[in-house]
Each structure stands twice: as C-alpha cells, then as structure tokens.
Scaffold this motif. Sequence first.
Motif, PDB file in Angstrom:
ATOM      1  N   ASP A  39     -49.396  25.126  44.855  1.00 50.33           N
ATOM      2  CA  ASP A  39     -48.905  23.819  44.032  1.00 50.33           C
ATOM      3  C   ASP A  39     -49.617  22.554  44.044  1.00 50.33           C
ATOM      4  O   ASP A  39     -49.366  21.403  44.128  1.00 50.33           O
ATOM      5  N   GLY A  40     -50.948  22.633  44.070  1.00 55.66           N
ATOM      6  CA  GLY A  40     -51.944  21.528  44.008  1.00 55.66           C
ATOM      7  C   GLY A  40     -52.569  21.503  42.770  1.00 55.66           C
ATOM      8  O   GLY A  40     -52.067  21.980  41.554  1.00 55.66           O
ATOM      9  N   LEU A  41     -53.862  21.098  42.880  1.00 51.17           N
ATOM     10  CA  LEU A  41     -54.665  21.107  41.439  1.00 51.17           C
ATOM     11  C   LEU A  41     -56.124  21.932  41.735  1.00 51.17           C
ATOM     12  O   LEU A  41     -56.634  22.116  42.807  1.00 51.17           O
ATOM     13  N   CYS A  42     -56.479  22.434  40.625  1.00 53.56           N
ATOM     14  CA  CYS A  42     -57.657  23.066  40.581  1.00 53.56           C
ATOM     15  C   CYS A  42     -58.735  22.145  39.752  1.00 53.56           C
ATOM     16  O   CYS A  42     -58.569  21.997  38.507  1.00 53.56           O
ATOM     17  N   ASP A  43     -59.807  21.839  40.419  1.00 52.91           N
ATOM     18  CA  ASP A  43     -60.854  21.149  39.924  1.00 52.91           C
ATOM     19  C   ASP A  43     -61.668  22.090  38.908  1.00 52.91           C
ATOM     20  O   ASP A  43     -62.737  22.382  39.517  1.00 52.91           O
ATOM     21  N   VAL A  44     -61.317  21.955  37.741  1.00 57.23           N
ATOM     22  CA  VAL A  44     -62.041  22.853  36.648  1.00 57.23           C
ATOM     23  C   VAL A  44     -63.396  22.364  36.463  1.00 57.23           C
ATOM     24  O   VAL A  44     -64.369  23.218  35.823  1.00 57.23           O
ATOM     25  N   ALA A  45     -63.889  20.934  36.557  1.00 54.94           N
ATOM     26  CA  ALA A  45     -65.100  20.690  36.558  1.00 54.94           C
ATOM     27  C   ALA A  45     -66.003  21.013  37.585  1.00 54.94           C
ATOM     28  O   ALA A  45     -67.128  20.928  37.350  1.00 54.94           O
ATOM     29  N   ARG A  46     -65.653  21.366  38.819  1.00 55.71           N
ATOM     30  CA  ARG A  46     -66.316  21.750  39.928  1.00 55.71           C
ATOM     31  C   ARG A  46     -66.324  22.884  40.489  1.00 55.71           C
ATOM     32  O   ARG A  46     -67.117  23.085  41.383  1.00 55.71           O
ATOM     33  N   ILE A  47     -65.294  23.608  40.316  1.00 61.63           N
ATOM     34  CA  ILE A  47     -65.084  24.851  40.820  1.00 61.63           C
ATOM     35  C   ILE A  47     -66.414  25.752  40.411  1.00 61.63           C
ATOM     36  O   ILE A  47     -66.664  25.694  39.165  1.00 61.63           O
ATOM     37  N   MET A  48     -66.842  26.460  41.240  1.00 62.60           N
ATOM     38  CA  MET A  48     -68.068  27.407  40.947  1.00 62.60           C
ATOM     39  C   MET A  48     -67.431  28.978  40.424  1.00 62.60           C
ATOM     40  O   MET A  48     -68.432  29.521  39.733  1.00 62.60           O
ATOM     41  N   SER A  49     -66.432  29.308  40.447  1.00 62.80           N
ATOM     42  CA  SER A  49     -65.674  30.605  40.134  1.00 62.80           C
ATOM     43  C   SER A  49     -65.190  30.505  38.847  1.00 62.80           C
ATOM     44  O   SER A  49     -63.917  30.134  38.804  1.00 62.80           O
ATOM     45  N   VAL A  50     -65.937  31.113  37.877  1.00 63.11           N
ATOM     46  CA  VAL A  50     -65.287  30.991  36.368  1.00 63.11           C
ATOM     47  C   VAL A  50     -65.209  32.408  35.806  1.00 63.11           C
ATOM     48  O   VAL A  50     -66.087  33.357  36.266  1.00 63.11           O
ATOM     49  N   GLY A  51     -64.050  32.951  35.684  1.00 63.15           N
ATOM     50  CA  GLY A  51     -63.815  34.287  35.233  1.00 63.15           C
ATOM     51  C   GLY A  51     -63.761  34.410  33.558  1.00 63.15           C
ATOM     52  O   GLY A  51     -63.317  33.633  32.779  1.00 63.15           O
ATOM     53  N   ARG A  52     -64.136  35.521  33.271  1.00 62.89           N
ATOM     54  CA  ARG A  52     -63.853  35.903  31.909  1.00 62.89           C
ATOM     55  C   ARG A  52     -62.347  36.650  31.541  1.00 62.89           C
ATOM     56  O   ARG A  52     -61.940  37.238  32.322  1.00 62.89           O
ATOM     57  N   PRO A  53     -61.688  35.969  30.559  1.00 63.25           N
ATOM     58  CA  PRO A  53     -60.500  36.519  30.255  1.00 63.25           C
ATOM     59  C   PRO A  53     -60.300  38.035  29.941  1.00 63.25           C
ATOM     60  O   PRO A  53     -61.247  38.705  29.355  1.00 63.25           O
ATOM     61  N   THR A  54     -59.192  38.736  30.584  1.00 59.12           N
ATOM     62  CA  THR A  54     -59.061  40.149  30.273  1.00 59.12           C
ATOM     63  C   THR A  54     -57.487  40.090  29.578  1.00 59.12           C
ATOM     64  O   THR A  54     -56.751  39.146  29.658  1.00 59.12           O
ATOM     65  N   PRO A  55     -57.194  41.398  29.047  1.00 57.65           N
ATOM     66  CA  PRO A  55     -55.753  41.615  28.501  1.00 57.65           C
ATOM     67  C   PRO A  55     -54.777  41.308  29.551  1.00 57.65           C
ATOM     68  O   PRO A  55     -53.514  41.052  29.300  1.00 57.65           O
ATOM     69  N   ARG A  56     -55.258  41.676  31.180  1.00 61.10           N
ATOM     70  CA  ARG A  56     -54.446  41.425  31.988  1.00 61.10           C
ATOM     71  C   ARG A  56     -53.696  40.209  32.098  1.00 61.10           C
ATOM     72  O   ARG A  56     -52.774  39.785  32.693  1.00 61.10           O
ATOM     73  N   PHE A  57     -54.569  39.022  31.962  1.00 57.50           N
ATOM     74  CA  PHE A  57     -54.392  37.549  31.657  1.00 57.50           C
ATOM     75  C   PHE A  57     -53.059  37.535  30.963  1.00 57.50           C
ATOM     76  O   PHE A  57     -52.190  36.684  31.274  1.00 57.50           O
TER      77      PHE A  57
END
Length: 774
Positions: free
Chosen positions: A510-528
């Motif tokens: 229940d926090g925030l995810c810093d999308v500008a600084r996080i280094m782990s970026v995933g490719r979307p899949t149908p599971r999403f």
Amino acid sequence: MNPHYAAFIELGKALARQKGVTWEMPLDEAGAAQDGVGWNLTAIAGDVPPPRFYLKDLGPDRKALAIINAGRVEAGVPPLTQGPLTVAWQNLIKSAAVEQLLLRRNTAQYVMSCITRPLRVIASCVEKEPWQLTVDDLRLAIRVGAAIQAKGQLGDLVIGAVKVVLDVQHICDAGPLYTSLALPRMKMTTVTRARHTWSEDDLCADLEDRKRKERLPARRAFWELTRIVMTEKPLTFMDDLRFAVIRTMIVTGMRAGEAALLPVDWKRERSYLDAKGRPAGESGGISTALTVRHFAEKQQDDESDSRLLHEATQPVPDMFRATLTQTLERVERLTEPLRATLKRQCETGRLLPWYGVNDLVPFTHAYVRLTGNPFWLNIEHKPFIDRYRDDFDPDVLTEVHRHQTERPEHSPVTLDMAVYQFGKRMLERMRTGETALRFRQADGKVLGVRDRMVWHNTFLHVGELEDHVRATSQTKVSDTTPLRLGTGVVQPWELLFVQPKRSLVEERNDGLCDVARIMSVGRPTPRFVGLALGDQRQIPSLFEKYGQTDADRALKIESHMLRHLQNTELFRLGVADTIISKRFNRRSIAQSHEYDHRSLIEDLDQIALPQDIEIMLGEKASTVARLIKRGKASGPIVDTFKRIEATEGDAAAYEYLRAEADGFHATPYGHCLNSFTVDPCPKHLECFADCRHLSATDLPENRQNLIRLEAKFKSALETIKARASTSIGWQNQLEHAEKRLDGIQKILATPPGERPFPDGPDLSVPRERGVLDE
C-alpha cells in the motif's frame, strides 16, 4: 532398441549440435541438473522471455512416483527409489524436446507441459525402456496422470504424448498404440481438426455449440466490469493500467495478448477528400478515420513461425474514437518514464544506466532503484501518496525525491524502517558468502561485513551491484529482449503497457512505486489482463477490489468473452460478416460466424423484406419468408414458393405465401411447414415418424427434446428385447420403437433448415379411397 528409436535419438543429437546445445546433462542423485539450470528451452526455441522454461529434471515425476509406490507397498512390492531415469529415457525426452522446438517450431511452454512432463510420467510408472512399452503400461501411466490433477488433464496429456511422440516416431516395438488405448480425450476449448474429418454427431453438436450463450459474459459481470473501468478511481498505478487495457478490449474486441502488446506508436489516421479535393466531411462523408496499429494473433499458417508477431490495423468507429484516444494517450503519458528507463537499458546493456560501471552510488539511492520505494527517510508518507494517487502525476515522485535529498545539511537523519531491513538482509548475504557485493565508504574503501553500518553514509559499487542483481535476483532484471516481426523487430520500450516488475511496494504494501527511478521494467503479457479479471484466486481481481456488494466481488469474467460479445453485437446490429471479419483480422467469414451467438429470432430480424410486402404478409407469414430467405426452412410450401418465385415473380410468390401462412408451426422437434386449417396433424406431433413437412433447426430446446426422447426409446428397446417373444404384438412393439428411434437420430443428424425425411409421405394430400372405404 529398435532402429526407429535410434534414428530419433540421432536426430535429436544433430539438432542439439546445430544449435550449440551440450547433449550431456550432468545430474545429481535425484535426477536434477547439477548446475540447477539444465537446458534453457526458451533460448533454444528463440522465444522472448519472460517467462523462461528449463529442462532440468530428468528424474521420475515425484507425484507419479508417490502414487506408484503407494500401490507397490499395498501389493507387498518394494517401492521404487528417486533417481535419474535410464539413459534411454533421458535421451528420448531430450530428443523429443529439441525436435518439437526446432523442427515443429512449438513454444517452450508447450514442450514443457505437453511433451517432457507426460514422458516423465510414463517413465515413472514402468521399469521398461521406451521401445518395450505396451498398451497396459500406457493405460497405467494415464490413470496415474489423471490422479495427479483433479481435472484429469495430465492423463490426457499422456495420451497426447503417445500420439505425437511414441507413435509418430515409431518408438515402441508394439506400436502404434494410440488407437489401441481406446480412451476418450478431453474436450478442448478450440477446434484443431478440420471439419471434414468430423462425424455427423460432432458437426451437429458444434452447430448447437455455436449458439451457446455461456461463451458470452454474464450480463451482470459485464456491466459491473464496465462500471468499474469507466467510473471507478484506480487505487494504484497498476490498476490504472489494468483499467485502460480492459477499456481498450471492450471498445476494440481485441484478444488479451493483442491489447497487452499494443505499441506506443498505435495511432494511424487517414484523411479522405472528395472529387474536388475538399475534406469528404464537407460533402456528407468522413474526413478522417482512425485505426489502431497492433500485433494480431492467429495469423500463422502451417509453414509459418508461430513466434513471429504480425502487424495489423483495426478501424475504430467514430463513437469510440474519443474514448480510445483518451485512454491510450493517458497510458502513453503514465508509462513514459518506464519506457525511457527500458530504452537506456536496451541501448547500454546495463541494469543501472544512470551511473558509470565504476561509480559509487549511495545505498539509499540504490534502495530506491532496486525496490521502487521512493521513501528512504522517515517522513510522513500519506500526503505524498494521496497527491500521487489523485492522477498518478510523476511530478509528485520528483518532489518526493527532492524533498529527501535537499534536507538541511546538518539535520539529523532517520531512515525509514524498510531501508534498515533491506540493508540488513543484504549484509546477511555478504556474511554467508552468497554474494561478492560489499558496502563501501564514500572514497571507495570496502567496509568489513562485521563493521557497524551507517546506512546513509554507505555506498555500493555500481558494477558489483549489477552483478549481484543478475546472480541473485533475476526477477528484477528488465525484459530487454526484442520481439521478432516478419521483417525486423519490436523493441520492448516501443510497447505501450510496460510496467514495473513485481511492484510489491504498491500492490502489497500500500505504498508508492517510483516509476521514474525503478530499474525493473517488464514487458506486458496476457497474464496482466487475466489477473485483473480473476484468473487466479490467490490474487484479488478488479471485481474483488472495486465491487460494491459481496455478489459483485464474487463475479468473474474471461477476457475472450469480450471478443465474443462484440462479434455477436455487430451481427445483431446488421453489420456485414465481411466487415466483421476484416475488423478482427480474420482470414475467412466462417471464423466470424463461429463467434455468432444470436438467437434464431435475432438472426431472422436481419433479413430485410420490402415494407409493402411485410405489411401484406403480416407477422407470421413474414417470419416464414425470413426463414426461407435465410435457408432455415424447407418443405412443400418452400418448394412451391421457390417454384412460383422463379416462374411468376416475387409478387405471386408472396401472395401464395400469404394464403399459406398458417403452414408454419414451431413444434417441439423443429419447424413444420404444413397447413392444418382443415384437418389436425395426422401424425399427432410425432414429427419423427418420417414426416416430410418437418424441417430441422439448431435451437437448443429442440435438440434437448430429441436427445431426451432418444434416451427414452433406447430404454424402451432394451426392455422390449429383454422380454423376447414370438407374438405378433411383441414384433409390432419392437418395429414401432426401432422406427421412431431411427427417425429421431435422423433429425439429430440433419443440418438446420434441411428436411430429415424428404421422401416421406405427403400427408397434406388426401389418401386415395379404396374399394373397402365407405
């Protein structure tokens, strides 16, 4: 060993050599690869991770072995031990894997679930080599496989492995074995056999199945989902993306994989001019049209590579243009920081491209990059969280970072408790020797693993940190492998719905995810998409998170139902099947009709009759006319109508139909086209007794009545035959039941609109009077 087995193993070894794969796989005492990796099937197949699939276990299937040993103990036989399979079985499994991947071009997921595991189950159930297998051995393996999974799917996969591996390659001396098993297969959700190979019963069942409404979403579930994604305020960044992708699917009818893999360069606009060169809208036409560029699925033929993406476009109706444009442009804005990170990582091959390889990065900044949690100081979180969730503006994240870095120089530093815990876990790994990473001072001097750490003055070497992540936290590594097109590739940063990988700080904490600084970026899949709609019970769906009542929170929907719904609605609104097929990138019109779930009355409503003709005919005769035009009816009235239409014209044919309108009746078994104005039905509604006026339908109600009646007559026949007699009455009863049963089965096998008894007696013609009649 037979020559077919030996040739198959040599083929597997040759394919492995060509791909640079080491055939021998060192195993431990349990049969697992000693390096913990084995063969990377995803890399061998050339698939793009995630996910990754590895062949690293060449021992018995543990669940199958447990079932077999339980039976052996009951029989007083020593149990089998866990250890590597025989060399012959190992070679068979490896050959089957590379042959399916490299020659048949199947996916790594298919090979793992449908080839290697079923073969391991078979090997676990017998103490024989592959070429020594018999039907009894395989039936035992099938029973064990069915017992492992509640739905029996693994047992069905064992049957499939017998067919596509053991029989096709002639592995067994006693083969072929598939036909000797004589076991029914599970009904799959998709049709994989050509229809000309189907039996009549299969074809008739499919005609009924095509109208099944269970392929459409439940009304309540669809409208609740629509309410959620159109009106609710998303609670997290990931939910905002989920809302957007489902809105896109509702509007476009795309498959889950097509919507998830939308490119950021999705918009295609085309302008139209009239003959004078002016915008066509000024002349009553359309000036501009919007289409969506996407990667269409199921475009391959038998010879093409199923792993390639196929670029296509889909037109967007004007009524949905604003909604779709606003949705996708918002996603583009929200995911821009993630795509920027992913692009830098792809271009540099680095995990932390913001720093040099030999740079030192403060531990608190590394914490943000690794976890995505923007808070490393013990400050008030809630004001920032509330502001960010108001519109997910990335400027709020920048403000959070600045607020913590620009604190007064000599102010006391109190770190967030999560930072202490993260540092303590990393330090424990250093002490146990799990990683070569070390904490350092600002000048680069290495700190001892037993030293007391002042976390806000502790640094990490960037190169060491990247090596540590790759070695110990593979799930944090971004998806940087490009996707292949027929010509060229699509880079992952060119996709629209890129997302943080394992955004636990937001989704779980229940926090925030810093999308500008996080280094782990995933490719979307149908599971999403599937997780958002409730594919996994352990993960809350959008219904559970945003439903207003307990009943709403228990709802579920399958993503493909939205495609079925839009296809059916387009048919119901009278859109031509050619346009529907083009919209959904289908190769034939027949594919669109597979998705047509209209009722018969909705189908007939699309048949247009001239207004004056419809007024003249009235409601009942108009229905008969539509049935004739649709090819859903046949019989004497239809034959006469068509003959008059051909010889005397439409007006005379419709006039005849108006006079004979009462000749259409809906019976429990089909449509009757005979007039009973003067005399009642001479068959007393026993339409299945060779009545030539009966026309078969594809209505589920009629088929259910016939199937129920068929079962009753079969039961009656068994009773009659069980009481054998030589009397005339017994013979008459038998012949009567057999004739009725034969008639019912003929109706069930007759395509809709056709007559099952075209040569039956014409009961509309009075019987000729004989000499004995009064």
